[in-house]
Design a protein around this motif. Structure first.
Motif, PDB file in Angstrom:
ATOM      1  N   VAL A   1       0.839  -1.258   0.038  1.00  0.00           N
ATOM      2  CA  VAL A   1      -0.197  -0.046  -0.027  1.00  0.00           C
ATOM      3  C   VAL A   1       0.832   1.236   0.135  1.00  0.00           C
ATOM      4  O   VAL A   1       1.935   1.372   0.810  1.00  0.00           O
ATOM      5  N   VAL A   2       0.506   2.351  -0.991  1.00  0.00           N
ATOM      6  CA  VAL A   2       1.287   3.480  -0.869  1.00  0.00           C
ATOM      7  C   VAL A   2       1.449   4.295   0.429  1.00  0.00           C
ATOM      8  O   VAL A   2       0.267   4.347   1.223  1.00  0.00           O
ATOM      9  N   CYS A   3       2.495   4.674   0.797  1.00  0.00           N
ATOM     10  CA  CYS A   3       2.739   5.394   2.065  1.00  0.00           C
ATOM     11  C   CYS A   3       2.839   6.877   2.073  1.00  0.00           C
ATOM     12  O   CYS A   3       3.066   7.534   2.964  1.00  0.00           O
ATOM     13  N   ASP A   4       2.922   7.528   0.867  1.00  0.00           N
ATOM     14  CA  ASP A   4       3.262   8.788   0.483  1.00  0.00           C
ATOM     15  C   ASP A   4       1.828   9.709  -0.135  1.00  0.00           C
ATOM     16  O   ASP A   4       2.205  10.935  -0.582  1.00  0.00           O
ATOM     17  N   GLN A   5       0.744   8.978   0.205  1.00  0.00           N
ATOM     18  CA  GLN A   5      -0.280   9.938  -0.283  1.00  0.00           C
ATOM     19  C   GLN A   5      -1.147  10.013   1.002  1.00  0.00           C
ATOM     20  O   GLN A   5      -1.547   9.255   1.713  1.00  0.00           O
ATOM     21  N   TYR A   6      -1.413  11.514   1.377  1.00  0.00           N
ATOM     22  CA  TYR A   6      -2.277  11.556   2.588  1.00  0.00           C
ATOM     23  C   TYR A   6      -3.615  12.452   2.356  1.00  0.00           C
ATOM     24  O   TYR A   6      -3.695  13.284   1.346  1.00  0.00           O
ATOM     25  N   GLY A   7      -4.463  11.991   3.123  1.00  0.00           N
ATOM     26  CA  GLY A   7      -5.770  12.497   3.312  1.00  0.00           C
ATOM     27  C   GLY A   7      -6.867  12.017   4.265  1.00  0.00           C
ATOM     28  O   GLY A   7      -6.315  11.728   5.421  1.00  0.00           O
ATOM     29  N   GLY A   8      -7.881  12.484   4.161  1.00  0.00           N
ATOM     30  CA  GLY A   8      -8.773  12.029   5.384  1.00  0.00           C
ATOM     31  C   GLY A   8     -10.131  11.155   4.682  1.00  0.00           C
ATOM     32  O   GLY A   8     -10.744  11.660   4.127  1.00  0.00           O
ATOM     33  N   PRO A   9     -10.036   9.930   5.326  1.00  0.00           N
ATOM     34  CA  PRO A   9     -10.839   9.105   4.997  1.00  0.00           C
ATOM     35  C   PRO A   9     -12.474   9.524   5.490  1.00  0.00           C
ATOM     36  O   PRO A   9     -12.441  10.290   6.455  1.00  0.00           O
ATOM     37  N   THR A  10     -13.362   9.672   4.556  1.00  0.00           N
ATOM     38  CA  THR A  10     -14.557  10.132   4.841  1.00  0.00           C
ATOM     39  C   THR A  10     -15.942   9.078   4.393  1.00  0.00           C
ATOM     40  O   THR A  10     -16.028   8.514   3.425  1.00  0.00           O
ATOM     41  N   SER A  11     -16.580   8.929   5.504  1.00  0.00           N
ATOM     42  CA  SER A  11     -17.711   7.863   5.376  1.00  0.00           C
ATOM     43  C   SER A  11     -18.956   8.731   4.695  1.00  0.00           C
ATOM     44  O   SER A  11     -19.103   9.916   4.896  1.00  0.00           O
ATOM     45  N   SER A  12     -19.357   7.915   3.606  1.00  0.00           N
ATOM     46  CA  SER A  12     -20.734   8.617   2.985  1.00  0.00           C
ATOM     47  C   SER A  12     -21.732   8.959   4.058  1.00  0.00           C
ATOM     48  O   SER A  12     -22.608   9.554   3.806  1.00  0.00           O
ATOM     49  N   SER A  13     -21.814   8.093   5.051  1.00  0.00           N
ATOM     50  CA  SER A  13     -22.817   8.383   6.278  1.00  0.00           C
ATOM     51  C   SER A  13     -22.638   9.677   6.774  1.00  0.00           C
ATOM     52  O   SER A  13     -23.612  10.473   6.711  1.00  0.00           O
ATOM     53  N   SER A  14     -21.462   9.934   7.023  1.00  0.00           N
ATOM     54  CA  SER A  14     -21.209  11.558   7.418  1.00  0.00           C
ATOM     55  C   SER A  14     -21.556  12.507   6.440  1.00  0.00           C
ATOM     56  O   SER A  14     -22.071  13.517   6.759  1.00  0.00           O
ATOM     57  N   ILE A  15     -21.148  12.172   5.283  1.00  0.00           N
ATOM     58  CA  ILE A  15     -21.518  13.189   4.231  1.00  0.00           C
ATOM     59  C   ILE A  15     -23.097  13.146   4.241  1.00  0.00           C
ATOM     60  O   ILE A  15     -23.438  14.506   4.015  1.00  0.00           O
ATOM     61  N   ALA A  16     -23.637  12.344   4.057  1.00  0.00           N
ATOM     62  CA  ALA A  16     -25.246  12.354   3.841  1.00  0.00           C
ATOM     63  C   ALA A  16     -25.786  13.162   5.242  1.00  0.00           C
ATOM     64  O   ALA A  16     -26.840  13.882   4.894  1.00  0.00           O
ATOM     65  N   LYS A  17     -25.432  12.663   6.352  1.00  0.00           N
ATOM     66  CA  LYS A  17     -26.108  13.307   7.500  1.00  0.00           C
ATOM     67  C   LYS A  17     -25.804  14.851   7.446  1.00  0.00           C
ATOM     68  O   LYS A  17     -26.637  15.585   8.069  1.00  0.00           O
ATOM     69  N   SER A  18     -24.709  15.352   7.091  1.00  0.00           N
ATOM     70  CA  SER A  18     -24.308  16.722   7.174  1.00  0.00           C
ATOM     71  C   SER A  18     -25.151  17.459   6.078  1.00  0.00           C
ATOM     72  O   SER A  18     -25.350  18.680   6.329  1.00  0.00           O
ATOM     73  N   ILE A  19     -25.307  16.771   4.912  1.00  0.00           N
ATOM     74  CA  ILE A  19     -26.010  17.566   3.873  1.00  0.00           C
ATOM     75  C   ILE A  19     -27.338  17.672   4.089  1.00  0.00           C
ATOM     76  O   ILE A  19     -28.128  18.615   4.118  1.00  0.00           O
ATOM     77  N   LEU A  20     -27.986  16.489   4.671  1.00  0.00           N
ATOM     78  CA  LEU A  20     -29.386  16.601   5.391  1.00  0.00           C
ATOM     79  C   LEU A  20     -29.542  17.578   6.489  1.00  0.00           C
ATOM     80  O   LEU A  20     -30.733  18.168   6.596  1.00  0.00           O
ATOM     81  N   LYS A  21     -28.495  17.895   7.116  1.00  0.00           N
ATOM     82  CA  LYS A  21     -28.751  18.711   8.326  1.00  0.00           C
ATOM     83  C   LYS A  21     -29.000  20.110   7.658  1.00  0.00           C
ATOM     84  O   LYS A  21     -29.725  21.065   8.258  1.00  0.00           O
ATOM     85  N   ILE A  22     -28.546  20.588   6.522  1.00  0.00           N
ATOM     86  CA  ILE A  22     -28.703  21.546   6.099  1.00  0.00           C
ATOM     87  C   ILE A  22     -29.649  21.981   4.733  1.00  0.00           C
ATOM     88  O   ILE A  22     -29.553  23.158   4.205  1.00  0.00           O
ATOM     89  N   VAL A  23     -30.308  20.929   4.245  1.00  0.00           N
ATOM     90  CA  VAL A  23     -31.141  20.926   3.410  1.00  0.00           C
ATOM     91  C   VAL A  23     -32.381  21.974   3.193  1.00  0.00           C
ATOM     92  O   VAL A  23     -32.531  22.628   2.444  1.00  0.00           O
ATOM     93  N   GLU A  24     -32.760  22.011   4.378  1.00  0.00           N
ATOM     94  CA  GLU A  24     -34.055  22.969   4.788  1.00  0.00           C
ATOM     95  C   GLU A  24     -33.281  24.540   4.583  1.00  0.00           C
ATOM     96  O   GLU A  24     -34.213  25.208   4.014  1.00  0.00           O
ATOM     97  N   ASN A  25     -32.287  24.770   5.197  1.00  0.00           N
ATOM     98  CA  ASN A  25     -31.545  26.126   4.964  1.00  0.00           C
ATOM     99  C   ASN A  25     -31.334  26.137   3.495  1.00  0.00           C
ATOM    100  O   ASN A  25     -31.574  27.527   3.241  1.00  0.00           O
ATOM    101  N   ILE A  26     -30.938  25.203   2.780  1.00  0.00           N
ATOM    102  CA  ILE A  26     -30.485  25.702   1.219  1.00  0.00           C
ATOM    103  C   ILE A  26     -31.871  25.716   0.569  1.00  0.00           C
ATOM    104  O   ILE A  26     -32.086  26.689  -0.122  1.00  0.00           O
ATOM    105  N   ILE A  27     -33.079  25.009   0.905  1.00  0.00           N
ATOM    106  CA  ILE A  27     -34.162  25.297  -0.079  1.00  0.00           C
ATOM    107  C   ILE A  27     -34.846  26.720   0.458  1.00  0.00           C
ATOM    108  O   ILE A  27     -35.454  27.341  -0.481  1.00  0.00           O
ATOM    109  N   GLU A  28     -34.916  27.016   1.654  1.00  0.00           N
ATOM    110  CA  GLU A  28     -35.499  28.337   2.110  1.00  0.00           C
ATOM    111  C   GLU A  28     -34.433  29.631   1.905  1.00  0.00           C
ATOM    112  O   GLU A  28     -34.793  30.638   2.308  1.00  0.00           O
ATOM    113  N   ASN A  29     -33.365  28.988   1.434  1.00  0.00           N
ATOM    114  CA  ASN A  29     -32.220  30.214   1.276  1.00  0.00           C
ATOM    115  C   ASN A  29     -31.895  31.037   2.557  1.00  0.00           C
ATOM    116  O   ASN A  29     -31.889  32.288   2.800  1.00  0.00           O
ATOM    117  N   LYS A  30     -31.762  30.304   3.723  1.00  0.00           N
ATOM    118  CA  LYS A  30     -31.471  30.682   4.912  1.00  0.00           C
ATOM    119  C   LYS A  30     -30.136  30.369   5.460  1.00  0.00           C
ATOM    120  O   LYS A  30     -29.871  29.108   5.551  1.00  0.00           O
TER     121      LYS A  30
END
Length: 313
Positions: A182-211
């Protein structure tokens, strides 16, 4: 009730959106290739099809994500990740429908050790990266480079219990090989799709209402944002933790030998960025989102994997 269209129903993010959606506040409709094929879509077909739904928000979670195959199928990659994304953005702009588009850390192609800011100049390397960067540019062009009514969220190293991702690849190798490189010189942050989804859903009402999610009496802070699990880690270090945790959870019976290698030693037809360290301060400050701890999400991942394996027995 607000209707949210999710383009890309078979992907990792769509799966997590289904799981975490609050069906009392909004309705999600998921569109797959059988309904809207981004590889062959044109402006007229797209407008006729999306016009049937009259959504309050569109989430574009679709994409040609196989980085190596993109090098062999560049026309498809640019069509799906680039031109089709532009068509979706143009439609959303025309109909005044807010758009969330999921993009990638690959657009940077950066080899430094610095944190990458959302406003930083991109430098994509490889077909996949260039096609994702094209999608971003066409979104901005559709909105005349005015960051209003669209949200581009760049994510990195996405994983989910299903789908093609690094964790499932490592687990498959662990069951069939005694030695894994496995490569050892590439760096980043593993990100679960679950966390992405929950964060998007947290702000969807703000997005729709432009608030604004935080500042009352202000409109939504549109633009480009980063979302990434923490802390930063190399693929090699991540693989070691995956193997140890999968062994602890009884997913694998034996931990294979894991050997670190450099990117130059990796046999691949595509160059990958060594630096995927995304600066997520803007997402925390303006959107009120907390960056997830990927190790906690990884534990949840293996608990689900354990349940899945027990059901198959």
């Amino acid at each position: 009730m607000n209707l949210i269209l999710v383009i890309g129903k078979n992907g990792q993010l769509a799966s997590s959106l289904r799981t975490h959606a609050n069906k009392e506040n909004y309705k999600l409709i998921f569109l797959g290739r059988e309904a809207i094929d981004l590889n062959s879509i044109n402006k007229d077909i797209l407008e006729r099809f999306l016009g049937k739904f009259k959504p309050s928000l569109i989430i574009n979670a679709a994409g040609y994500t196989n980085v190596e195959e993109a090098e062999l199928n560049s026309e498809i990659a640019f069509q799906v990740n680039g031109y089709a994304t532009g068509l979706i953005a143009t439609y959303c702009r025309k109909k005044s429908i807010p758009l969330i588009h999921i993009s990638s850390d690959y657009v940077f192609g950066n080899d430094s050790s610095e944190l990458l800011n959302p406003e930083q100049k991109t430098n994509p390397i490889g077909v996949y990266a260039k096609s994702k960067a094209l999608g971003e540019e066409l979104i901005k062009k559709s909105y005349n480079n005015f960051e209003k009514d669209f949200l581009i969220i760049r994510v990195s190293w996405v994983f989910d219990i299903n789908g093609e991702n690094f964790i499932n690849k490592i687990l498959k190798l662990a069951k069939n090989q005694q030695v894994i490189k496995v490569v050892c010189d590439q760096y980043g942050g593993p990100t679960s799709s679950s966390s992405i989804a929950k964060s998007i859903l947290k702000i969807v009402e703000n997005i729709i209402e432009n608030k604004h999610p935080i500042e009352k009496n202000y409109s939504f802070p549109w633009g480009i944002y980063h979302f990434q699990g923490k802390p930063i880690i190399s693929w090699y270090e991540f693989a070691k933790i995956i193997l140890n945790k999968s062994y602890e959870h009884g997913i694998i019976e034996k931990i294979p030998l894991i050997i670190p290698i450099s990117s130059s030693e990796l046999k691949s037809n595509v160059a990958r960025p060594k630096n995927s360290r995304l600066n997520c301060f803007k997402s925390e400050k303006d959107l009120g989102l907390k960056m997830p701890c990927w190790e906690e999400d990884l534990d949840y991942f293996f608990k689900l994997k354990k349940k899945e394996s027990l059901k198959k027995r």
